[in-house]
Structures are given as C-alpha cells and as structure tokens.
Design an enzyme around this catalytic site. Sequence first.
Site, short mmCIF file in Angstrom:
data_model
loop_
_atom_site.label_atom_id
_atom_site.label_comp_id
_atom_site.label_asym_id
_atom_site.label_seq_id
_atom_site.Cartn_x
_atom_site.Cartn_y
_atom_site.Cartn_z
N LYS A 178 0.80 -1.24 0.00
CA LYS A 178 0.00 0.00 0.00
C LYS A 178 0.83 1.28 0.00
O LYS A 178 0.34 2.35 0.35
CB LYS A 178 -1.02 0.04 1.16
CG LYS A 178 -1.85 -1.19 1.35
CD LYS A 178 -2.35 -1.84 0.08
CE LYS A 178 -3.38 -0.99 -0.63
NZ LYS A 178 -3.77 -1.68 -1.92
N HIS A 220 7.18 -7.44 -1.87
CA HIS A 220 6.88 -6.77 -0.60
C HIS A 220 7.72 -7.38 0.53
O HIS A 220 7.47 -7.09 1.70
CB HIS A 220 5.42 -6.97 -0.23
CG HIS A 220 4.43 -6.26 -1.08
ND1 HIS A 220 4.55 -4.95 -1.46
CD2 HIS A 220 3.23 -6.68 -1.60
CE1 HIS A 220 3.49 -4.61 -2.18
NE2 HIS A 220 2.69 -5.64 -2.29
N SER A 269 -4.88 3.26 3.67
CA SER A 269 -5.03 2.55 2.40
C SER A 269 -5.21 1.05 2.66
O SER A 269 -6.07 0.39 2.06
CB SER A 269 -3.81 2.82 1.53
OG SER A 269 -3.95 2.21 0.28
P1 A3P Z 1 -5.04 4.94 -1.55
O1 A3P Z 1 -5.72 3.74 -1.01
O2 A3P Z 1 -4.56 5.88 -0.50
O3 A3P Z 1 -5.85 5.65 -2.61
P2 A3P Z 1 -0.16 -0.35 -3.63
O4 A3P Z 1 -0.03 -0.27 -5.10
O5 A3P Z 1 1.13 -0.43 -2.90
O6 A3P Z 1 -1.15 -1.39 -3.22
O7 A3P Z 1 -0.74 1.07 -3.15
C1 A3P Z 1 -2.07 1.43 -3.42
C2 A3P Z 1 -2.20 2.93 -3.24
O8 A3P Z 1 -1.58 3.59 -4.36
C3 A3P Z 1 -3.66 3.37 -3.21
O9 A3P Z 1 -3.71 4.47 -2.31
C4 A3P Z 1 -3.88 3.77 -4.66
O10 A3P Z 1 -4.95 4.66 -4.85
C5 A3P Z 1 -2.56 4.44 -4.99
N1 A3P Z 1 -2.30 4.48 -6.44
C6 A3P Z 1 -2.38 3.48 -7.33
N2 A3P Z 1 -2.10 3.90 -8.57
C7 A3P Z 1 -1.85 5.23 -8.46
C8 A3P Z 1 -1.51 6.25 -9.41
N3 A3P Z 1 -1.36 5.98 -10.70
N4 A3P Z 1 -1.30 7.50 -8.94
C9 A3P Z 1 -1.44 7.78 -7.63
N5 A3P Z 1 -1.76 6.87 -6.69
C10 A3P Z 1 -1.97 5.60 -7.10
#
Ligand code: A3P
Length: 283
Positions: free
Chosen positions: A42, A97, A127
């Site tokens: 996340k 991870h 998140s």
């Molecule tokens: P939020 O839940 O705060 O919106 P991971 O990829 O490590 O699982 O992280 C997910 C987080 O990255 C989520 O945050 C998601 O919305 C955000 N995210 C994914 N793609 C993104 C993008 N292109 N630009 C900005 N944030 C992004």
Amino acid sequence: DGYVWFEGIAFPVPDFKPEVLREVRDKFVVKDEDVITVTYPKSGTNWLMEIVCLIHSKGDPKWVQSVPNWQRAPWVETAHGYEILQNSEGPRIFTSHLPIQLFPKSFFHSKAKVIYGMRNPRDVFVSSYFFMQKLNVAKKPETQQQYLEWFLQGNVVYGSWFEHIRGWLSRRQCENFLVVSYEELTKDTRSVVEKICQFLGKELKPEEIDLVLKYSSFEFMKENKMSNFSTLPDMFLNEGFSLQRKGVTGDWKNHFTVAQAEVFDEVYQQNMAGFPPKLFPWE
Ligand code: A3P
C-alpha cells in the site's frame, strides 16, 4: 487465522507457501540485469511498477494494456510469480513486498537494481484498512481501532512497517538502490520518473516521458483493466474492487482520531529515532 506463516511473518493464502518462500530466499538467482520494485504493501507499488514498465517500453502503452501487472512485473514471493520468473529469459522486471531478511540472498551479491518505494505509514495504514475490507484472503479487523493496534504491533500481512523500512533503508548508500517516496511522486511525478530513468540508465526523450506520465496517471490506471486488479480472480478480491482508491497524500487526517494520531506518533518515534528526519518527506 487465514494466514501462511514463514519466519514469523504472515502471508495471505492461497498464493503463498512456506516452501516457496524458503526457496525464493535461499535459491532464487537474481540476475545483474534485473530491476526490482520493493515496497511495504500500500505504498504505491503498482504505480511504481507501471512507471518502470512504461520506462522500459519508452512510453508505449501496448505492454501495460495487454498484460496484467502481476504477470508483467510478478511478485517473486508468490507461487505464481516465482514460476513466471524462473521460466523467463533475459532481464526481468519484478516486484516484492518482502522484508529484507526474506529477500533472495543472491541479490546481495548482484548488480540488480532495487527501487524502494515508501509512503507515510499513516496513509499506508488507511489505504491498507480499506484494502482489507475488500480482500477475501486475510483475517478482517472488526474496527479501525483494532486494525491500528495490529498494524502498530506488526501483526499484519508482511509484518511491521517499521521493520520493513529499517531493514531496507540500511542499504540506502548502495549504488544499486534507489529510494523514492509516494509523497515526492505525487508532488512532482516528472522529476521522480527522470530520476528513475537515470538510475536505470535509460535515456528517454521528453515526449516519451510525457507518455510515461500519461499512462501511469491515476485516471489512466484506474480505467486500465491490466493495472486496476479487476482481472484478478474473485477469490482474492471482492467484486467492484479498484486498486486506485483515492491516490492522495495525507488522507489519514480524515480518518484518525486525535488519540489515534498520538499513539501512532509515539510508536513512530520509538521505532524511527535513529534516522535523519530529512529522509522522510512526511516528517
Ligand atoms: P489509496 O488507497 O490511499 O488511494 P499499492 O499499489 O502499494 O497497493 O498502493 C495502493 C495505493 O496507491 C492506493 O492508495 C492507490 O490509490 C494508490 N495508487 C495506485 N495507482 C496510483 C496512481 N497511478 N497515482 C497515484 N496513486 C496511485
């Protein structure tokens, strides 16, 4: 409890197996040409993966629009990802991870490059809490307060955020290691993309960088079935799930009570005391 345990760390079933995790750590051969995105879950993993894939294709979106990201840049520690990587020839782009102590040992004698993505742990927590509501493969917390306690104790999938960051940042002086943060990515995506290009030795023209930015944007990724996890089998995630939830920094302020913020600060201070605060854009 719905987890697979390995060396004291919890992993969600069904795509994790102790024997695979052991083999990944002890036997997997990392190649000098490999490029690896490492994050605590996340922290913006999928965004970084997309950027790395798009840099690789010089902004051409064909690849990111035709192959799901968990096959393009597989998670080495999953049974499925491990198999893909073992069978692929040539340089690879992959994801992990894993906390540093479980990462493939061969990496530490290689020239492979790791891009470590980090994010304000408060936003990681929020998140993750929303993600847990949609995840069908892990124990669900009953309340946010309960999940906060688990998170601060490191009693969550992939273990403690604090240990993850402490472990990986111990490599921050290494040449084949680049730290980027979700915060700097959000503030100035282009600069971070340029920094990653430089780290990877890729020379992209400004127009190609424009395309990388376009196709890795929140809006584009949210619509792209190959990047929003909508092609993942239902057994993992509830229907209607989108990985792209909100995509901002500081959302924790909308979700923490004053008391929760205080407890968080206290545990944070206890765990992060030795680090120069300049390293962390959220401080
Ligand atoms: P939020 O839940 O705060 O919106 P991971 O990829 O490590 O699982 O992280 C997910 C987080 O990255 C989520 O945050 C998601 O919305 C955000 N995210 C994914 N793609 C993104 C993008 N292109 N630009 C900005 N944030 C992004």
